[in-house]
Design an enzyme around this catalytic site. Structure first.
Site, PDB file in Angstrom:
ATOM      1  N   ASP A  31       3.179  13.075   9.981  1.00 27.98           N
ATOM      2  CA  ASP A  31       3.862  11.656   9.806  1.00 27.98           C
ATOM      3  C   ASP A  31       5.258  12.055  10.770  1.00 27.98           C
ATOM      4  O   ASP A  31       6.102  12.729  10.387  1.00 27.98           O
ATOM      5  CB  ASP A  31       4.335  10.983   8.725  1.00 27.98           C
ATOM      6  N   ILE A  32       6.105  11.058  11.788  1.00 26.14           N
ATOM      7  CA  ILE A  32       7.210  10.999  12.246  1.00 26.14           C
ATOM      8  C   ILE A  32       8.126  10.992  11.236  1.00 26.14           C
ATOM      9  O   ILE A  32       9.599  11.653  11.691  1.00 26.14           O
ATOM     10  CB  ILE A  32       6.914  10.305  13.444  1.00 26.14           C
ATOM     11  N   ASN A  88      -1.182   1.057   2.615  1.00 22.89           N
ATOM     12  CA  ASN A  88       0.184   0.450   2.128  1.00 22.89           C
ATOM     13  C   ASN A  88      -1.088  -1.091   2.910  1.00 22.89           C
ATOM     14  O   ASN A  88      -1.678  -1.237   3.973  1.00 22.89           O
ATOM     15  CB  ASN A  88       1.134  -0.064   2.576  1.00 22.89           C
ATOM     16  N   VAL A  97       1.986  -0.396  10.871  1.00 19.04           N
ATOM     17  CA  VAL A  97       1.076  -0.662  11.896  1.00 19.04           C
ATOM     18  C   VAL A  97       0.490  -1.151  10.857  1.00 19.04           C
ATOM     19  O   VAL A  97      -0.532  -0.581   9.979  1.00 19.04           O
ATOM     20  CB  VAL A  97       1.220   1.153  12.302  1.00 19.04           C
ATOM     21  N   HIS A 101      -4.471   3.084   7.461  1.00 14.14           N
ATOM     22  CA  HIS A 101      -3.839   4.159   7.076  1.00 14.14           C
ATOM     23  C   HIS A 101      -3.802   5.279   6.067  1.00 14.14           C
ATOM     24  O   HIS A 101      -3.315   3.883   5.185  1.00 14.14           O
ATOM     25  CB  HIS A 101      -3.312   5.016   8.253  1.00 14.14           C
ATOM     26  N   HIS A 103      -2.000   7.109   3.308  1.00 14.53           N
ATOM     27  CA  HIS A 103      -1.131   7.997   3.756  1.00 14.53           C
ATOM     28  C   HIS A 103      -1.354   9.092   2.663  1.00 14.53           C
ATOM     29  O   HIS A 103      -1.882   9.585   1.814  1.00 14.53           O
ATOM     30  CB  HIS A 103       0.823   7.823   3.344  1.00 14.53           C
TER      31      HIS A 103
END
Length: 116
Positions: A31-32, A88, A97, A101, A103
């Site tokens: 993750d950025i 989420n 986004v 996905h 996390h």
């Protein structure tokens, strides 16, 4: 496909990512904006916008994301201490986004998720 997301660009190698794992079904990358010492995203290569859009035929793909999480936990040495995975769904949950996905967070005690 219309409404291309940043994840589509990462999958297609159009933009760089710090990739931790890749196979024919999924891709995992750091993750950025990490929220824990270890924070990665595990995405299916098949774009599914939200949890609400998961169909019965997507069971294998979605289940595969969790097997990748377990594999990464073992490889990075935090399977025994523990880790958190979460997904989420839509804007009130913080989905930014619209490509499902997981996390995956680890590397420190995260504490319980407590309802108020």
């Amino acid at each position: 496909m219309s409404n291309e997301t940043i994840f589509d660009k990462i999958i297609n190698k159009e933009i760089p990512a710090d990739i931790l794992y890749e196979d024919e079904i999924s891709l995992a990358f750091k993750d950025i904006a990490p929220q824990a010492p270890f924070h990665c995203l595990i995405i299916p290569k098949k774009r599914i916008a939200t949890i609400n859009d998961i169909q019965a035929e997507d069971r294998e793909v979605v289940g595969h994301l969790y097997t990748v999480a377990a594999k990464l936990a073992a490889e990075h040495g935090f399977a025994e201490d523990g880790y958190r995975v979460l997904m989420n769904c839509n804007k009130h949950a913080g989905q930014v986004v619209f490509h499902i996905h997981l996390h995956m967070l680890a590397g420190k005690p995260l504490g319980p998720i407590v309802s108020q």
